[in-house]
Motif scaffolding. Structure first.
Motif, PDB file in Angstrom:
ATOM      1  N   PRO A 258       0.825  -1.213   0.000  1.00 55.99           N
ATOM      2  CA  PRO A 258       0.000   0.000   0.000  1.00 55.99           C
ATOM      3  C   PRO A 258       0.863   1.270   0.000  1.00 55.99           C
ATOM      4  CG  PRO A 258       0.147  -0.913   2.198  1.00 55.99           C
ATOM      5  CD  PRO A 258       0.835  -1.889   1.300  1.00 55.99           C
ATOM      6  N   SER A 259       0.252   2.359  -0.443  1.00 55.12           N
ATOM      7  CA  SER A 259       0.906   3.666  -0.423  1.00 55.12           C
ATOM      8  C   SER A 259       0.411   4.459   0.782  1.00 55.12           C
ATOM      9  CB  SER A 259       0.604   4.432  -1.714  1.00 55.12           C
ATOM     10  OG  SER A 259       1.088   3.728  -2.844  1.00 55.12           O
ATOM     11  N   ILE A 260       1.320   5.214   1.365  1.00 58.54           N
ATOM     12  CA  ILE A 260       0.999   5.901   2.627  1.00 58.54           C
ATOM     13  C   ILE A 260       1.441   7.355   2.550  1.00 58.54           C
ATOM     14  CG2 ILE A 260       1.421   5.945   5.124  1.00 58.54           C
ATOM     15  CD1 ILE A 260       2.139   2.924   4.876  1.00 58.54           C
ATOM     16  N   GLU A 261       0.541   8.248   2.886  1.00 55.42           N
ATOM     17  CA  GLU A 261       0.876   9.673   2.979  1.00 55.42           C
ATOM     18  C   GLU A 261       1.117  10.014   4.450  1.00 55.42           C
ATOM     19  OE1 GLU A 261      -0.937  13.491   0.832  1.00 55.42           O
ATOM     20  OE2 GLU A 261      -2.277  12.649   2.324  1.00 55.42           O
ATOM     21  N   VAL A 262       2.202  10.732   4.709  1.00 52.55           N
ATOM     22  CA  VAL A 262       2.575  11.057   6.085  1.00 52.55           C
ATOM     23  C   VAL A 262       2.263  12.514   6.363  1.00 52.55           C
ATOM     24  CG1 VAL A 262       4.438  11.093   7.783  1.00 52.55           C
ATOM     25  CG2 VAL A 262       4.413   9.336   5.986  1.00 52.55           C
ATOM     26  N   LEU A 263       1.538  12.770   7.455  1.00 50.33           N
ATOM     27  CA  LEU A 263       1.196  14.122   7.887  1.00 50.33           C
ATOM     28  C   LEU A 263       1.802  14.381   9.262  1.00 50.33           C
ATOM     29  CD1 LEU A 263      -1.492  12.877   6.269  1.00 50.33           C
ATOM     30  CD2 LEU A 263      -2.307  15.197   6.674  1.00 50.33           C
ATOM     31  N   MET A 264       2.089  15.644   9.511  1.00 44.61           N
ATOM     32  CA  MET A 264       2.675  16.058  10.790  1.00 44.61           C
ATOM     33  C   MET A 264       1.836  17.182  11.369  1.00 44.61           C
ATOM     34  SD  MET A 264       6.526  17.562  11.397  1.00 44.61           S
ATOM     35  CE  MET A 264       6.159  19.113  10.567  1.00 44.61           C
ATOM     36  N   SER A 265       1.714  17.208  12.692  1.00 45.39           N
ATOM     37  CA  SER A 265       0.979  18.295  13.327  1.00 45.39           C
ATOM     38  C   SER A 265       1.627  19.625  12.961  1.00 45.39           C
ATOM     39  CB  SER A 265       0.951  18.108  14.841  1.00 45.39           C
ATOM     40  OG  SER A 265       2.262  17.975  15.354  1.00 45.39           O
ATOM     41  N   CYS A 266       0.806  20.618  12.688  1.00 45.81           N
ATOM     42  CA  CYS A 266       1.300  21.918  12.230  1.00 45.81           C
ATOM     43  C   CYS A 266       2.204  22.543  13.296  1.00 45.81           C
ATOM     44  CB  CYS A 266       0.145  22.848  11.911  1.00 45.81           C
ATOM     45  SG  CYS A 266       0.679  24.468  11.324  1.00 45.81           S
ATOM     46  N   ILE A 267       3.429  22.819  12.929  1.00 45.48           N
ATOM     47  CA  ILE A 267       4.395  23.366  13.878  1.00 45.48           C
ATOM     48  C   ILE A 267       4.182  24.861  14.105  1.00 45.48           C
ATOM     49  CG2 ILE A 267       6.155  21.646  13.369  1.00 45.48           C
ATOM     50  CD1 ILE A 267       7.460  23.638  11.493  1.00 45.48           C
ATOM     51  N   PHE A 268       3.314  25.478  13.302  1.00 40.68           N
ATOM     52  CA  PHE A 268       3.092  26.917  13.432  1.00 40.68           C
ATOM     53  C   PHE A 268       1.912  27.255  14.342  1.00 40.68           C
ATOM     54  CE2 PHE A 268       5.014  26.166   9.259  1.00 40.68           C
ATOM     55  CZ  PHE A 268       6.176  26.886   9.421  1.00 40.68           C
ATOM     56  N   ARG A 284      -6.241  17.855  15.970  1.00 40.71           N
ATOM     57  CA  ARG A 284      -5.378  17.479  17.095  1.00 40.71           C
ATOM     58  C   ARG A 284      -3.940  17.946  16.894  1.00 40.71           C
ATOM     59  NH1 ARG A 284      -8.201  12.415  16.670  1.00 40.71           N
ATOM     60  NH2 ARG A 284      -9.795  12.230  18.282  1.00 40.71           N
ATOM     61  N   GLY A 285      -3.536  18.131  15.618  1.00 40.92           N
ATOM     62  CA  GLY A 285      -2.176  18.593  15.380  1.00 40.92           C
ATOM     63  C   GLY A 285      -1.980  19.996  15.896  1.00 40.92           C
ATOM     64  N   GLY A 286      -2.940  20.881  15.672  1.00 42.14           N
ATOM     65  CA  GLY A 286      -2.863  22.268  16.097  1.00 42.14           C
ATOM     66  C   GLY A 286      -4.239  22.902  15.958  1.00 42.14           C
ATOM     67  N   ARG A 287      -4.378  24.126  16.363  1.00 43.49           N
ATOM     68  CA  ARG A 287      -5.688  24.774  16.314  1.00 43.49           C
ATOM     69  C   ARG A 287      -6.066  25.175  14.895  1.00 43.49           C
ATOM     70  NH1 ARG A 287      -7.865  25.707  21.010  1.00 43.49           N
ATOM     71  NH2 ARG A 287      -9.369  27.128  20.062  1.00 43.49           N
ATOM     72  N   THR A 295      -6.428  23.123   9.147  1.00 43.51           N
ATOM     73  CA  THR A 295      -6.699  21.720   9.470  1.00 43.51           C
ATOM     74  C   THR A 295      -5.889  21.252  10.675  1.00 43.51           C
ATOM     75  OG1 THR A 295      -4.949  20.877   8.038  1.00 43.51           O
ATOM     76  CG2 THR A 295      -7.116  21.238   7.023  1.00 43.51           C
ATOM     77  N   GLY A 296      -4.791  21.931  10.962  1.00 46.67           N
ATOM     78  CA  GLY A 296      -3.914  21.502  12.049  1.00 46.67           C
ATOM     79  C   GLY A 296      -2.886  20.474  11.621  1.00 46.67           C
ATOM     80  N   TRP A 297      -2.904  20.084  10.326  1.00 49.39           N
ATOM     81  CA  TRP A 297      -1.977  19.058   9.846  1.00 49.39           C
ATOM     82  C   TRP A 297      -1.263  19.524   8.582  1.00 49.39           C
ATOM     83  CZ3 TRP A 297      -0.975  15.020  12.889  1.00 49.39           C
ATOM     84  CH2 TRP A 297      -1.913  14.705  13.882  1.00 49.39           C
ATOM     85  N   LEU A 298      -0.013  19.087   8.429  1.00 50.79           N
ATOM     86  CA  LEU A 298       0.792  19.408   7.259  1.00 50.79           C
ATOM     87  C   LEU A 298       1.165  18.128   6.526  1.00 50.79           C
ATOM     88  CD1 LEU A 298       3.259  21.915   8.978  1.00 50.79           C
ATOM     89  CD2 LEU A 298       1.408  22.529   7.421  1.00 50.79           C
ATOM     90  N   GLU A 299       0.935  18.089   5.210  1.00 55.53           N
ATOM     91  CA  GLU A 299       1.378  16.953   4.403  1.00 55.53           C
ATOM     92  C   GLU A 299       2.896  17.044   4.237  1.00 55.53           C
ATOM     93  OE1 GLU A 299      -0.723  16.945   0.745  1.00 55.53           O
ATOM     94  OE2 GLU A 299      -2.701  16.867   1.685  1.00 55.53           O
ATOM     95  N   ILE A 300       3.591  15.979   4.612  1.00 57.94           N
ATOM     96  CA  ILE A 300       5.044  16.032   4.668  1.00 57.94           C
ATOM     97  C   ILE A 300       5.704  15.228   3.557  1.00 57.94           C
ATOM     98  CG2 ILE A 300       7.061  15.445   6.067  1.00 57.94           C
ATOM     99  CD1 ILE A 300       5.604  17.879   7.011  1.00 57.94           C
ATOM    100  N   LEU A 301       5.274  13.983   3.373  1.00 59.61           N
ATOM    101  CA  LEU A 301       5.960  13.134   2.390  1.00 59.61           C
ATOM    102  C   LEU A 301       5.084  11.967   1.991  1.00 59.61           C
ATOM    103  CD1 LEU A 301       7.191  10.331   3.973  1.00 59.61           C
ATOM    104  CD2 LEU A 301       8.507  12.119   5.098  1.00 59.61           C
TER     105      LEU A 301
END
Length: 357
Positions: A258-268, A284-287, A295-301
């Motif tokens: 399967p292919s997987i997209e990784v997201l990280m909580s927004c650091i800003f 939950r990543g951020g407000r 959204t509180g989330w950043l698409e990373i890789l």
């Protein structure tokens, strides 16, 4: 030059070389420039006895020789005075820090990523920037009629001279090295491939036709998605701190299944969780802020488990090996790490911008 003046000049030059002390130098000055018996002084005085043209010609030559010899006398005097002296260095004086250059922020980010993976035992390899159609696409399970080719706006290289050669292009991603590595090396191995890539895209604040990626590939027996999750979690926590949260979502890439997209909580905007009302569950990543589109989330890789067809192209025995691959944008990581709003700033060579890193 007048014969007498030429002879006098040579005589003076030779005599000056032989002088070793100040007393000898004073005698030399008296010999050539003394008021009564100075040889050059007497020549200059005799100019009054010549006609106008003679005075101009001989006077000019005599003055030039006079200036030249006096210049050499000054040098000789300084040389004699400084002979035997040692240069004094005050070790207590404040030093001056030399002005040195430093690494470009893209290079700094790339080296930080490489360092993180080296810590996890990954090897580092480089690949060609001009690749064949086979390595760019076919070996990665993207045949000529595959619709996924539309995902890459590729710069093809014109090759009218020999159409039997596989079509060449500037690589649109670093993934071709997956096939090259699997052709050359027997598992197990863990490797990353940093490098420059190219796509025929319009330039704006988020896109460039020339950019940088880091490809990762791990192949062995019994490699699972848990290994992928562990490696990428470790990477992002090394780069952005232990407080970040992560999400792994289904996605699609032709060379992983399967292919997987990784997201990280927004650091800003994640610090905003500490004040005010509780954020909504999907944040939950951020407000939420403009950077993460609230959204509180950043698409990373992008990542995933290596597709069985890719192993087949590499000639690996069916079902013997498994592995995972991922690709991340070095520029995107740098923009997040250093809070840079426009990707074009990396390429403008503005010293005011570069001095900040």
């Amino acid at each position: 030059m007048n014969e007498n003046l030429a002879q006098l000049k040579n005589q003076a030059m030779n005599g000056l070389d032989l002088i070793k002390d100040l007393a000898g130098l004073d005698a030399f000055v008296l010999k050539y420039f003394g008021r009564k018996q100075g040889q050059l002084t007497n020549i200059l005085r005799s100019l009054k006895n010549l006609d106008e043209s003679g005075r101009k010609s001989l006077g000019k030559e005599a003055n030039e020789i006079k200036i030249e010899i006096w210049h050499l006398i000054d040098q000789k005097r300084r040389s004699i005075k400084n002979a035997g002296k040692k240069e004094f260095i005050d070790l207590t004086a404040d030093g001056e820090k030399p002005a040195l250059g430093h690494l470009h922020p893209i290079t700094q980010m790339e080296r930080e990523i490489i360092s993180a993976f080296k810590e996890m035992g990954f090897a580092v390899m480089l690949g060609p920037e001009i690749e064949s159609d086979y390595y760019n696409f076919e070996s990665l399970n993207i045949p000529k009629d595959h619709p996924a080719r539309d995902m890459w706006d590729t710069f093809y290289i014109k090759n009218d001279e020999n159409r039997s050669i596989d079509r060449l292009a500037l690589r649109p991603h670093t993934s071709p090295m997956q096939a090259r590595i699997m052709e050359k090396y027997k598992p197990p191995f863990s490797v990353i491939i940093p490098g420059r890539t190219f796509r025929n895209e319009a330039t704006d604040a988020r896109h460039e036709h020339t950019f940088y990626q880091v490809e990762g590939l791990v192949v062995g027996e019994n490699i699972s998605a848990a290994h992928l999750k562990g490696a990428l979690t470790r990477l992002l926590k090394l780069l952005f701190g232990d407080k970040i949260k992560m999400q792994f979502r289904p996605s699609y890439f032709p060379f992983t299944e399967p292919s997987i997209e990784v997201l990280m909580s927004c650091i800003f905007c994640s610090d905003a969780d500490k004040v005010g009302s509780e954020p909504r569950p999907e944040r939950r990543g951020g407000r939420g802020c403009a950077v993460c589109s609230y959204t509180g989330w950043l698409e990373i890789l992008g990542s995933g488990m290596v597709h069985p067809k890719v192993f087949e192209y590499a000639g690996y025995p069916k079902g013997k090996y498994s592995g995972f691959a991922f690709g991340l944008g070095t520029l995107r990581m740098a923009m997040l790490k250093y809070n840079i709003p426009d990707v074009r700033m990396f390429y403008q060579n503005d010293i005011r911008f570069l001095k900040q890193f």
